[in-house]
Design an enzyme around this catalytic site. Sequence first.
Site, PDB file in Angstrom:
ATOM      1  N   VAL A  84      -6.596   0.023  12.599  1.00 21.42           N
ATOM      2  CA  VAL A  84      -5.375   0.675  12.108  1.00 21.42           C
ATOM      3  C   VAL A  84      -4.143  -0.162  12.459  1.00 21.42           C
ATOM      4  CG1 VAL A  84      -3.938   2.740  12.296  1.00 21.42           C
ATOM      5  CG2 VAL A  84      -6.418   2.955  12.282  1.00 21.42           C
TER       6      VAL A  84
ATOM      7  N   LYS B 165     -15.787   2.093   0.354  1.00 21.82           N
ATOM      8  CA  LYS B 165     -16.913   3.004   0.559  1.00 21.82           C
ATOM      9  C   LYS B 165     -17.052   3.974  -0.627  1.00 21.82           C
ATOM     10  CE  LYS B 165     -18.480   1.561   4.584  1.00 21.82           C
ATOM     11  NZ  LYS B 165     -19.794   0.906   4.701  1.00 21.82           N
TER      12      LYS B 165
ATOM     13  N   TYR C 193     -10.533   0.437   3.136  1.00 24.67           N
ATOM     14  CA  TYR C 193     -11.856   0.833   3.622  1.00 24.67           C
ATOM     15  C   TYR C 193     -12.378   2.014   2.801  1.00 24.67           C
ATOM     16  CZ  TYR C 193     -15.603   2.202   6.819  1.00 24.67           C
ATOM     17  OH  TYR C 193     -16.827   2.507   7.365  1.00 24.67           O
TER      18      TYR C 193
ATOM     19  N   GLN D 248      -6.206  -7.125   3.332  1.00 27.53           N
ATOM     20  CA  GLN D 248      -7.181  -6.127   3.773  1.00 27.53           C
ATOM     21  C   GLN D 248      -8.031  -5.636   2.600  1.00 27.53           C
ATOM     22  OE1 GLN D 248      -6.062  -3.086   6.534  1.00 27.53           O
ATOM     23  NE2 GLN D 248      -4.432  -4.296   7.474  1.00 27.53           N
TER      24      GLN D 248
END
Length: 275
Positions: free
Chosen positions: A95, A196, A192, A104
């Site tokens: 974080v 996913k 992220y 990222q």
Amino acid sequence: MSAKVAVVTGGNKGIGLAIVRALCKQYQGEVYLTARDADRGQAALESLASDGLKALFRQLDIDDLNSVISAAAFFKEKYGGVDVLVNNAGIAFKVADTAPFAVQAEVTLKTNFFATRDMLTHFLPLIKAGGRVVNVSSFVSCRSLNQCSPELQQRFRSEDITEDELVGLMQRFVDEAKTGEHKQGGWPDTAYGVSKLGLTTLSMILARRLSKERPNDGILLNACCPGWVRTDMAGPKAPKSPDEGAVTPVYLALLPPGATEPHGKFVSEKEVQTW
């Protein structure tokens, strides 16, 4: 008749190592711990051996397509295929990481979505009848889905989304993140989570394809959430131990012969979750 074989990616620590440990105890076959770093992989094997558990090691860096292709060829030649595949390897930025969101997004999706897809592209044809494929996703995939625009949600939930369409959407997220336009594009602010979300959706697409192309082979493919687990990735405050995090992935990897479900589902705490 060649031995049965299970393959776990990202197996040298955390949840991956816990999955290997559980399979060594419960799986009637050979268990391969794979990792990109051979020294870390061998060290993990030694830690298992000290507990009286025997795994085998194969170097495999999912981010390196040649490594994926060479590993697939190895398992095909040595075992005639693979019985259990657990795609556990993945990454997450902390974080507090100061890397720009564009970086990222690109780096996280490269491993968690695109490289895992490469694994599935090259290993799914090797999965033997009665095989099990487990993609370690995350509950953030559900949360991220619900934070997408209604248009994106509709596509990700659709029964007719194709792999090509999904790949295009994941690339669009990366491209829009680079120009800072991902929020306007209907995406949540989490690389992220989107990675996913892509993996869970891919699991559903590939399960539908297996049912269509290999209807009599009894292969079950699912995505799962291990929970919030104390690992290098999630940090020390998480409530679950790695062994507890391995429970659902291992349950899916060891679904009994003849089982017909779950298949193409997102599973958490051994329960199918609404997508």
